[in-house]
Design an enzyme around this catalytic site. Structure first.
Site, PDB file in Angstrom:
ATOM      1  N   GLN A 130      35.049  55.802  30.380  1.00  0.00           N
ATOM      2  CA  GLN A 130      34.272  56.698  30.660  1.00  0.00           C
ATOM      3  C   GLN A 130      34.649  57.700  30.515  1.00  0.00           C
ATOM      4  O   GLN A 130      35.739  58.092  29.878  1.00  0.00           O
ATOM      5  CB  GLN A 130      34.154  56.216  32.856  1.00  0.00           C
ATOM      6  CG  GLN A 130      35.525  56.891  32.791  1.00  0.00           C
ATOM      7  CD  GLN A 130      35.207  55.683  34.472  1.00  0.00           C
ATOM      8  OE1 GLN A 130      34.485  55.467  35.297  1.00  0.00           O
ATOM      9  NE2 GLN A 130      36.582  55.642  35.081  1.00  0.00           N
TER      10      GLN A 130
ATOM     11  N   HIS B 223      36.408  60.080  52.796  1.00  0.00           N
ATOM     12  CA  HIS B 223      37.386  59.461  52.507  1.00  0.00           C
ATOM     13  C   HIS B 223      37.817  59.034  54.660  1.00  0.00           C
ATOM     14  O   HIS B 223      38.267  57.547  54.076  1.00  0.00           O
ATOM     15  CB  HIS B 223      38.275  59.467  51.658  1.00  0.00           C
ATOM     16  CG  HIS B 223      37.830  59.647  50.304  1.00  0.00           C
ATOM     17  ND1 HIS B 223      37.491  60.512  49.639  1.00  0.00           N
ATOM     18  CD2 HIS B 223      38.052  58.490  49.452  1.00  0.00           C
ATOM     19  CE1 HIS B 223      37.579  60.471  48.713  1.00  0.00           C
ATOM     20  NE2 HIS B 223      38.044  59.480  48.463  1.00  0.00           N
TER      21      HIS B 223
ATOM     22  N   ASP C 282      41.400  57.489  42.196  1.00  0.00           N
ATOM     23  CA  ASP C 282      41.498  58.714  42.347  1.00  0.00           C
ATOM     24  C   ASP C 282      42.470  59.040  44.218  1.00  0.00           C
ATOM     25  O   ASP C 282      43.397  59.991  43.755  1.00  0.00           O
ATOM     26  CB  ASP C 282      41.045  59.463  42.943  1.00  0.00           C
ATOM     27  CG  ASP C 282      39.774  58.635  44.326  1.00  0.00           C
ATOM     28  OD1 ASP C 282      39.951  58.495  45.483  1.00  0.00           O
ATOM     29  OD2 ASP C 282      38.565  59.161  44.207  1.00  0.00           O
TER      30      ASP C 282
ATOM     31  N   ASP D   6      39.593  44.608  36.209  1.00  0.00           N
ATOM     32  CA  ASP D   6      38.345  45.287  36.828  1.00  0.00           C
ATOM     33  C   ASP D   6      38.168  43.913  37.781  1.00  0.00           C
ATOM     34  O   ASP D   6      38.727  42.817  38.067  1.00  0.00           O
ATOM     35  CB  ASP D   6      36.886  44.233  35.286  1.00  0.00           C
ATOM     36  CG  ASP D   6      34.919  43.786  36.264  1.00  0.00           C
ATOM     37  OD1 ASP D   6      35.039  44.750  35.401  1.00  0.00           O
ATOM     38  OD2 ASP D   6      35.246  43.502  37.540  1.00  0.00           O
ATOM     39  N   ALA D   7      37.612  44.923  38.688  1.00  0.00           N
ATOM     40  CA  ALA D   7      37.674  44.315  40.257  1.00  0.00           C
ATOM     41  C   ALA D   7      37.506  42.507  40.535  1.00  0.00           C
ATOM     42  O   ALA D   7      38.101  41.570  40.604  1.00  0.00           O
ATOM     43  CB  ALA D   7      37.637  45.322  41.486  1.00  0.00           C
TER      44      ALA D   7
ATOM     45  N   ASP E 256      35.353  50.803  47.374  1.00  0.00           N
ATOM     46  CA  ASP E 256      35.161  52.354  46.686  1.00  0.00           C
ATOM     47  C   ASP E 256      34.356  52.184  45.050  1.00  0.00           C
ATOM     48  O   ASP E 256      35.725  53.456  44.126  1.00  0.00           O
ATOM     49  CB  ASP E 256      36.516  53.220  47.594  1.00  0.00           C
ATOM     50  CG  ASP E 256      35.330  54.515  47.455  1.00  0.00           C
ATOM     51  OD1 ASP E 256      34.904  54.887  46.989  1.00  0.00           O
ATOM     52  OD2 ASP E 256      37.404  55.772  46.413  1.00  0.00           O
TER      53      ASP E 256
END
Lengths: 508, 555
Positions: A242, A272, A296, A350-351, A371
């Site tokens: 990305q 958060h 993040d 990748d989750a 998230d």
């Protein structure tokens, strides 16, 4: 045909302007190259090298320019104004819409450099009849270097912060054109009335194009993906997955993924805290937490405030995001170095693939936080499907808690309730809630548990900036304009959510 | 007949024209095209790969009698010997095991089972070398539903009695995209390309198909269903089998370019034939047979990263040592005292084996069966025509760029001879980074033998260029991303339902057992559908089970 002192002064001012804009073009090219190449070192070193080389070529070619110098100097001014002015918008559009835009950047840079390289020798020749040789060299070069300083300071402190790259480029082009008009006025006696009129008309045309560009800059910026950011770009890189952009504006720092705002330092704590603490409040055990997405490090930061947390596994697709979160001071300050905490283990995968490959015998997690970016394409949409939540359920025990960021129940009402319905479809009990995050608007989350859990009431961590127990209670109340709507669940082979989301956010 | 040259000539006409013109002016016409070929070769120089394929060499050695076989013959016993471990043979074994017969062996020529449903396991994800999906079984197909339930691919039935396909097996959205006019579009037909007439004809076509779904004969049999043994055999329907599909469409007033494109794509995909080469009956079967009732949608597709290789793995799993690969069966002969003896040679060692069995189930293509089954050797040539296919697997280090709709499972190009490619990581949910793309291309010659001869002559680099030239139109950066490109040459990929092939007395006759020798293969239907292979396997197994039961009752 000699020039008055006043005229000489004007021409020296022109030298200053030429040098200023010349340096700004170089810095612009360096900045653009760094954005798109993703490396400041490579971006700046290559552009500086190319530009200085082009200056040399220009100076060398200047000896081939025969007299009369005056009309040729003016013509060079117009060309520099046009090409330099168009450089950033052209390159930004090209990066957004065409392949090999870097080639265009370097070609434009080379041509502009060559023309700027012509300017100073030509100026010196214009002045050679009126000043001694030593004076010409001394004064012109002094103004030239002064212009460089002005350009560099203005670029960093004024131009990019206030105007952004597109407008800076156009504005400097216009400044070049103004210098051209000043030179034209001073040299009109040498040029004669016909040439003056012709060159004047050309100059007006160039100026008109640049002014039109300035007025259309907003649209150009909208056209060019990379121009969508309001603030100063602190970091811009194209990772394998990305476009990652960090900007500084409005006294805060923003993180964008593919142009979509993910984090605004001014109010991210609201997001958060709301994402993490209700789940902790509900969890029976809080030793092992799983964070899916969220590279993040901000969700991890919130988790680590709870002393009961012994282990956090963070599964983030893009190594560039976690690396930036650990390295870039602006982000590291925000997440408090959470990703370097010894309790945190980072996995780059990748989750969905990770969950599928995970052994069903592995120890389950007490708290799971999903998230992910909003489901605006099929690749992200799969992370909100019944299949995905079944895999998540496999990583939970009967008293675990799952929380999912679920986009805005106000702006994307069907999307929000589709996520809620999808989670319910795999047999989990859901507790949807929402909070107000100014950068995002009304924002929703879904708590999900294998047992019919009560609404969470007592927070485990005190001293939060946003969430207290009264706010928490209110979060579970949905006003009528955000209430449930009939929706289909989101399945891997029929990603309703991606269609809902496109209809709801795409239209607005 | 030579496709790539034909296609290249067209491409050259479109793209190379300016270059050729310049070349001609300079008096060196041949330089420009050769130069661009050289550029392509350079771009592709880093690509590794090889030609793969069924053991053509040992097959031909069998045909020519030059096979090495110097070992001592060993004798073995089993109740049933199954010759060929493709879907038909494995399905027969599955049925026999469920019927209580476990004392059987499967003899397979290739190093791995599966036939044209085999798969590759040496990439970052398993990938198909042939058949790569199955439509969810219809409500009435209890056996196939049972198989998929065993595999965990079907999880019960919905309220209307339809099989509920497990989510991870159901093709993930986006299922298909199509490349047309420089852009990828959602679905199999670019919506933007359709005019009012196309839409009208497509609507009429759907109504027409619904009518065919509803059609029954006097005994209540459906006009079109699977297996085709259960289809009605009224004269009008049989006449359609003798008719070309394009003529049938013409006769029924279907002229829409895009409807025809869709149907032509379907027949190329399922049968390896153009509409003009396909039996109209076979085309209609493809459209109507899998729909449960008028107005119902077509069943969802079930797929796995390795395609139908996942079904092969499941079917082969119970057999272990009883599945003997690398065995070339040379002779299947009835024994005078009853039963069958099967002679095979282990290709790698030359070791010979003789299997004495009560029954043999021959699950190989008819053209092979005719050579090895002794009583068939002097009979008429009753093999159907066979289509040749090129299947290539492209191992990529990253995803190719393409303009328009994002990457799907099935990626189809409108203006191409190939069928496009499927993406092995799609069903896994891995959407970034390395992947394996499987490219399919039936050879569409009118004379399938010419296609086979052409295919046999092609070098790896010629086939590599064939694939990359075609896909490169949609993905300009493909050459750079491909690290390995293997090509499988399927000389006899599948029987072809050309006009008159399916409803042919020879097909029915070939399926009948010869004493203790039974037959199962899609050749016996004349069309290569998974359901046909499966049901032939079951039918042959049932013949064996009945015979074994009859004998045990008698004794």
């Amino acid at each position: 045909m000699s020039l008055s002192r006043w005229h000489v002064g004007v021409l020296l001012a022109v030298a200053l302007v030429v040098a200023t804009s010349g340096l700004v073009y170089e810095l612009l090219a360096g900045t653009l190259a760094s954005y798109y190449i993703g490396s400041g070192v490579i971006g700046f070193s290559t552009t500086i090298g190319v530009y200085l080389f082009a200056l040399g070529i220009g100076s060398w070619l200047s000896r081939r320019i025969a007299d009369p110098v005056a009309p040729r100097f003016i013509a060079v001014e117009w060309t520099v104004a046009l090409l330099g002015g168009a450089m950033a918008p052209a390159v930004e559009l090209a990066f957004a819409w065409a392949e090999h835009a870097a080639v265009l950047l370097y070609v434009l840079l080379f041509v502009v450099g060559m023309l700027v390289g012509l300017e100073i020798p030509l100026l010196m020749r214009l002045l050679k009849h009126d000043l001694r040789f030593e004076d010409v060299v001394a004064r012109v070069l002094a103004f030239d270097y002064l212009g460089a300083l002005v350009g560099a300071l203005a670029f960093a402190l004024l131009l990019v912060p206030w105007l952004g790259t597109t407008r800076t480029s156009l504005a400097l082009g216009l400044l070049n054109a103004v210098a051209g008009f000043a030179a034209l006025a001073v040299l009109r006696a040498q040029l004669g009335p016909r040439a003056t009129r012709r060159l004047g008309a050309q100059g007006l045309l160039v100026a008109a194009v640049l002014v039109a560009g300035l007025f259309g800059a907003a649209r150009i910026t909208r056209w060019a993906e990379a121009g969508t950011y309001a603030g100063v770009i602190l970091w811009n890189e194209r990772s394998a997955y990305q476009q990652i952009t960090v900007t500084a504006a409005e006294g805060g720092v923003q993180l964008f993924l593919n142009g979509q705002l993910q984090v605004h330092s001014g109010d991210e704590y609201r997001y958060h805290e709301a994402l993490v603490h209700p789940a902790l409040a509900l969890a029976h055990r809080r030793a092992r937490a799983l964070v899916l997405g969220g590279g993040d490090g901000l969700a991890v930061r919130e988790l680590l405030r709870d002393p009961a947390i012994r282990e956090v596994v963070l599964v983030e697709l893009d190594p560039a995001v976690t690396s930036l979160a650990r390295r870039l001071p602006a982000l590291r300050e925000l997440n408090g170095g959470a990703l370097d905490d010894p309790r945190v283990r980072i996995v780059h995968d990748d989750a969905m693939v990770w969950l599928e490959a995970r052994s069903s015998a592995a120890a389950p997690f007490d708290v799971v936080i999903a998230d992910f970016p909003d489901p605006n394409d099929f690749a992200t949409g799969k992370l909100y499907t019944t299949r995905f939540y079944r895999l998540v359920r496999r990583a939970m025990h009967d008293r675990s808690v799952l929380v999912v960021q679920a986009t805005s129940p106000l702006h994307a009402r069907r999307s929000f309730w589709c996520i809620e319905r999808t989670i319910r479809d795999v047999g989990l009990h859901t507790r949807p809630y929402h909070v107000h995050v100014p950068s995002f608007g009304a924002w929703g989350f879904v708590l999900a548990t294998p047992w019919p859990a009560p609404q969470p009431e007592r927070l485990r961590v005190g001293g939060l900036r946003y969430l207290d127990e009264a706010t928490l209670r209110a979060a579970f109340v949905f006003p009528p304009d955000m209430g449930p709507v009939p929706v289909e669940p989101n399945r891997l082979h029929d990603q309703m959510l991606v269609h809902y989301y496109a209809a709801e956010w795409g239209g607005g | 007949m030579i496709h790539p040259i034909g296609r290249r000539a067209v491409l050259g006409g479109l793209l190379g024209a300016p270059l050729v013109a310049i070349g001609a002016m300079a008096g060196c016409e041949r330089v420009a095209p050769r130069g661009s070929d050289r550029a392509a070769r350079r771009r592709r120089a880093h690509i590794e790969g090889a030609i793969r394929g069924p053991s053509i060499a040992s097959g031909h050695a069998l045909r020519d009698g030059t096979l090495r076989q110097d070992g001592v013959e060993t004798t073995h016993r089993a109740r049933v010997v199954i010759v060929g471990a493709g879907i038909a043979g494995l399905s027969a074994a599955w049925r026999l095991r469920h019927g209580g017969v476990e004392d059987l062996v499967l003899l397979e020529l290739e190093p791995m089972p599966g036939g044209t449903a085999c798969a590759g396991y040496d990439g970052i994800v398993p990938y198909p070398w042939g058949a790569h999906y199955v439509p969810a079984p219809s409500r009435h197909d209890a056996e196939l539903t049972e198989l998929f339930s065993e595999m965990g691919a079907i999880e019960g039935r919905d309220d209307e009695g339809r099989a509920r396909v497990a989510e991870h097996v159901c093709v993930r959205e986006p299922a298909e995209r199509v490349f047309w006019n420089g852009f990828w579009h959602e679905g199999l037909v670019p919506e933007a390309a359709l005019d009012a007439r196309d839409r009208e004809e497509m609507k009429r076509w759907r109504a027409h198909v619904d009518a065919l779904v509803a059609r029954r004969d006097g005994c209540g049999r459906r006009a079109f269903t699977l297996p085709i043994a259960r289809c009605a055999s009224e004269p009008e329907l049989l006449a359609w089998d003798a008719m070309r599909a394009d003529r049938w469409l013409e006769a029924h007033g279907y002229r829409s370019r895009w409807l025809r494109w869709l149907l032509d794509y379907a027949t190329r995909d399922d049968y390896g034939l153009r509409l003009s080469q396909t039996s109209a009956w076979a085309m209609l079967l493809y459209e109507a047979a899998r729909i449960d009732a008028p107005g119902q949608p077509a069943p969802p597709y079930m797929t796995w990263p390795q395609g139908n290789g996942a079904i092969v793995e499941h079917l082969a799993a119970p057999w272990g040592e009883r599945l003997r690969t690398g065995r070339l069966v040379q002779q299947v002969q009835p024994r005078p005292q009853g039963g069958v003896s099967v002679r095979a040679v282990h290709v790698a060692s030359g070791q010979r084996e003789r299997w004495d069995a009560e029954h043999a189930v021959v699950c190989v293509p008819r053209f092979v069966a005719r050579r090895i089954v002794v009583p068939l050797r002097d009979g008429p040539d009753d093999a159907p025509p066979y289509g040749a296919w090129v299947v290539a697997n492209l191992h990529l280090r990253d995803r190719p760029r393409g303009r328009g709709f994002p990457a799907a499972w099935d990626n189809v190009l409108v203006d191409a001879d190939g069928l496009g490619y499927v993406c092995a990581t799609h069903q896994r949910g891995r959407d970034h980074g390395p992947t394996v793309l499987t490219y399919y291309r039936p050879l569409l010659d009118d004379d399938p033998r010419a296609a086979r001869r052409w295919l046999e002559r092609q070098s790896w680099s010629a086939l590599r260029d064939l694939v990359l030239d075609e896909l490169g139109v949609a993905h300009p950066d493909l050459d750079d991303l491909v690290e390995r490109l293997d090509v499988w040459r399927w000389g006899h990929a599948m029987p072809q339902p050309r006009p008159g092939v399916v409803w042919n007395a020879a097909r029915r006759a070939a399926a009948r057992p010869l004493g203790a020798i039974h037959f199962a293969h899609t050749d016996l239907s004349g069309l290569a559908l998974f359901e046909e292979a499966f049901h032939h396997g079951l039918r042959a197994a049932d013949e064996v089970l009945d015979a074994l039961r009859g004998r045990s009752v008698a004794s």
